[in-house]
Write a protein that holds these residues in place. Structure first.
Motif, mmCIF file in Angstrom:
data_model
loop_
_atom_site.group_PDB
_atom_site.id
_atom_site.type_symbol
_atom_site.label_atom_id
_atom_site.label_comp_id
_atom_site.label_asym_id
_atom_site.label_seq_id
_atom_site.Cartn_x
_atom_site.Cartn_y
_atom_site.Cartn_z
ATOM 1 N N VAL A 121 -14.115 27.455 -33.178
ATOM 2 C CA VAL A 121 -14.515 27.069 -31.720
ATOM 3 C C VAL A 121 -15.393 27.259 -31.767
ATOM 4 O O VAL A 121 -16.524 28.463 -31.277
ATOM 5 C CB VAL A 121 -13.193 27.088 -31.219
ATOM 6 C CG1 VAL A 121 -14.022 26.661 -30.008
ATOM 7 C CG2 VAL A 121 -12.126 25.769 -31.467
ATOM 8 N N LEU A 171 -11.712 23.990 -18.694
ATOM 9 C CA LEU A 171 -12.989 23.908 -18.418
ATOM 10 C C LEU A 171 -13.955 23.448 -17.884
ATOM 11 O O LEU A 171 -14.836 23.733 -17.109
ATOM 12 C CB LEU A 171 -12.861 22.446 -20.521
ATOM 13 C CG LEU A 171 -14.108 22.189 -21.334
ATOM 14 C CD1 LEU A 171 -14.406 23.396 -21.250
ATOM 15 C CD2 LEU A 171 -13.750 21.679 -21.974
ATOM 16 N N LEU A 212 -6.515 23.229 -20.950
ATOM 17 C CA LEU A 212 -7.668 23.984 -21.712
ATOM 18 C C LEU A 212 -8.800 22.958 -21.066
ATOM 19 O O LEU A 212 -9.777 23.637 -20.861
ATOM 20 C CB LEU A 212 -7.727 23.983 -23.478
ATOM 21 C CG LEU A 212 -9.072 22.870 -23.643
ATOM 22 C CD1 LEU A 212 -9.783 24.336 -23.561
ATOM 23 C CD2 LEU A 212 -8.958 22.620 -25.702
ATOM 24 N N LEU A 246 -16.358 22.184 -28.032
ATOM 25 C CA LEU A 246 -15.947 22.165 -26.630
ATOM 26 C C LEU A 246 -16.209 21.755 -25.404
ATOM 27 O O LEU A 246 -15.139 20.888 -24.753
ATOM 28 C CB LEU A 246 -15.262 23.283 -25.669
ATOM 29 C CG LEU A 246 -14.590 24.985 -25.916
ATOM 30 C CD1 LEU A 246 -14.897 26.005 -25.324
ATOM 31 C CD2 LEU A 246 -13.562 24.424 -26.044
ATOM 32 N N TYR A 280 -11.528 31.046 -26.035
ATOM 33 C CA TYR A 280 -11.138 29.693 -26.889
ATOM 34 C C TYR A 280 -12.484 30.066 -27.768
ATOM 35 O O TYR A 280 -11.647 29.679 -28.647
ATOM 36 C CB TYR A 280 -11.389 28.590 -26.476
ATOM 37 C CG TYR A 280 -10.035 28.207 -24.819
ATOM 38 C CD1 TYR A 280 -8.684 27.788 -25.170
ATOM 39 C CD2 TYR A 280 -9.801 28.908 -23.824
ATOM 40 C CE1 TYR A 280 -7.724 27.873 -24.411
ATOM 41 C CE2 TYR A 280 -8.905 28.882 -22.752
ATOM 42 C CZ TYR A 280 -8.284 28.140 -23.303
ATOM 43 O OH TYR A 280 -7.461 28.298 -22.401
#
Lengths: 273, 211
Positions: free
Chosen positions: A9, B152, B148, A14, B209
């Motif tokens: 990742v 974010l 998540l 993301l 993450y």
């Protein structure tokens, strides 16, 4: 979290995930409906008062070169006009002031002196000729002044108007006449007027050129006591009048008046043989 | 071969697709300027999702994003007669939208709250990322995705407005550095610098993450 998977990742991954945040399809229906309503409201909506003020500035911002050139041209034209005009106007003001003096010298005595002379003439015919000399003297000043204006071309039909704009128009017209007299006279139909203006034997009143027999007689009588007065005859030209002006002093004029001894309703005259 | 004459003078966009788009937009804009108001709908349909996406990722609030997108279109519609084609319509409306959003964000600096759209977890991109992050399935997986998403967006909101704008336009909307520079009215170097700094900040915020 799975540590093996975690290594794969990245921040870019993301962000790609975040890109998947999307509204439901029905959202766009309501969106379109609201947008349509707002669009219609915007069409119908009254424009604010300052929008008309903003639009010229928007145009200015859009065409700076054109507006700059126009502004420069306008400034140069205005400054040229101002400099040119101020030069003429300065001259024109002097002319107007001179004209005002001439008018005062000619018109004011014409009203007051002429009446007085007529009154004296009725009572004392001899004394009235003295008054006539005084009047003619002042009139001669006006005529000389007039001729000077005519020679420079600044005597116009607007000279009796006192407003600055009229003076400036008169000055401009005179300047134009001086530079291109034929064209101006042709345009304005003032040819006959200019001819009369350039005439050396100019007088404002034609009737004044005609002298009465009584005046001739008075002139003859005065010739012995006042030699220069004989030159002040109305029939004489302007050169004679000018000579009279130069030779006739005020002291001498008063002496001549004393010799007639005018007082009250009677007059006595001393005659030497 | 590209027709250089048709390229708007201030547009730095060089890709053939973008040039073709600019030409098409220019034709539609001229129709609208000539009085064909309905032609503007084509521009709305063409750009609404992209504009909404940019504004949404900058605000992290779908209601605000919806309103700001509509406002951007209304502003563009009202000012369409002043549009001279010096820049492409795409750049122009992006500028309107970005400026409106920046203004809104500055005004509501301390009043912002998250109102998020649903993540389309069925997309291959989402599935790949989620499977890389977790082995959970079912409801747990959905909870993880939601968590998540919140993390974010919170990380995004911690960025300054300009850094957020740059990273949104580059990473989410896919604009080039030159396009971002044109839209944000700054140099390409500034865009690169902001982008680098924004990524560093995001990495710091999302380190749980990211390896």
């Amino acid at each position: 979290m799975n540590q093996d998977h975690k290594k794969k990742v990245t921040i870019e991954g993301l962000m790609r995930f975040k890109r998947m945040e999307q509204p439901a399809p029905e959202f766009w229906r309501s969106f379109d409906k609201e947008l349509r309503a707002k669009q219609l409201a915007a069409i119908v909506e009254k424009r604010p008062w300052w929008s008309s003020l903003v639009s010229p500035f928007t145009y200015m911002r859009r065409h700076p070169a054109t507006l700059g050139a126009a502004a420069a041209l306008t400034i140069s034209l205005v400054s040229y006009k101002y400099i040119h005009f101020s030069g003429i106007q300065g001259h024109g003001l002097n002319t107007a002031q001179s004209e005002a003096v001439a008018e005062l010298a000619a018109d004011t005595p014409k009203t007051s002196h002429q009446e007085n002379v007529q009154a004296i003439e009725i009572a004392h015919p001899q004394a009235s000729s003295i008054a006539q000399v005084g009047y003619k003297t002042s009139k001669t000043v006006a005529e000389v002044q007039d001729k000077r204006f005519q020679s420079t071309g600044f005597r116009t039909e607007f000279s009796d108007i006192d407003s600055p704009s009229a003076r400036s128009i008169a000055a401009n017209l005179a300047a134009a006449r001086a530079s291109q007299p034929e064209m101006i006279s042709h345009l304005l139909g003032l040819e006959s007027h200019l001819v009369s203006v350039t005439n050396a034997d100019y007088t404002s009143e034609p009737l004044e050129r005609v002298a009465s027999p009584s005046e001739e007689r008075r002139a003859r009588l005065l010739a012995t006591s006042l030699p220069s007065a004989s030159h002040a005859d109305a029939r004489l030209g302007s050169s004679g009048i000018e000579r009279t002006l130069s030779s006739l002093s005020e002291d001498r004029l008063y002496q001549s008046i004393r010799r007639y001894d005018v007082g009250g309703e009677k007059i006595s005259m001393k005659v030497k043989f | 071969m590209l027709d250089a004459v048709k390229v708007p003078s201030k547009t730095l966009v060089a890709s053939p697709e973008r040039l073709q788009e600019a030409d098409q937009d220019s034709v539609i804009v001229k129709q609208v300027q000539a009085g064909d108001v309905a032609a503007f709908d084509r521009l709305i349909i063409k750009y609404r999702e992209r504009l909404y996406g940019v504004i949404y990722h900058m605000t992290s609030n779908r209601e605000d994003a919806s309103d700001l997108t509509q406002d951007a279109f209304i502003k563009a519609f009202q000012a369409i007669n002043r549009f001279q084609g010096q820049a492409s319509f795409f750049t122009w409306i992006y500028r309107i939208a970005i400026n409106s959003t920046l203004s809104h964000l500055r005004k509501n600096k301390f009043k912002s709250f998250l109102s998020l759209d649903t993540v389309n977890s069925e997309e291959p991109v989402s599935q790949e990322l989620i499977s890389a992050l977790t082995d959970k399935t079912g409801a747990d997986r959905d909870t993880f995705v939601h968590e998540l998403q919140e993390k974010l967006n919170e990380a995004m909101q911690k960025l300054s407005i300009k850094h957020r704008t740059v990273i949104t336009l580059f990473e989410i909307d896919g604009l080039s550095h030159q396009e971002i520079a044109e839209v944000m009215d700054c140099s390409v170097g500034t865009v690169r610098s902001r982008l680098h700094y924004a990524k560093q900040l995001l990495q710091a915020e999302m380190k749980a993450y990211i390896s």
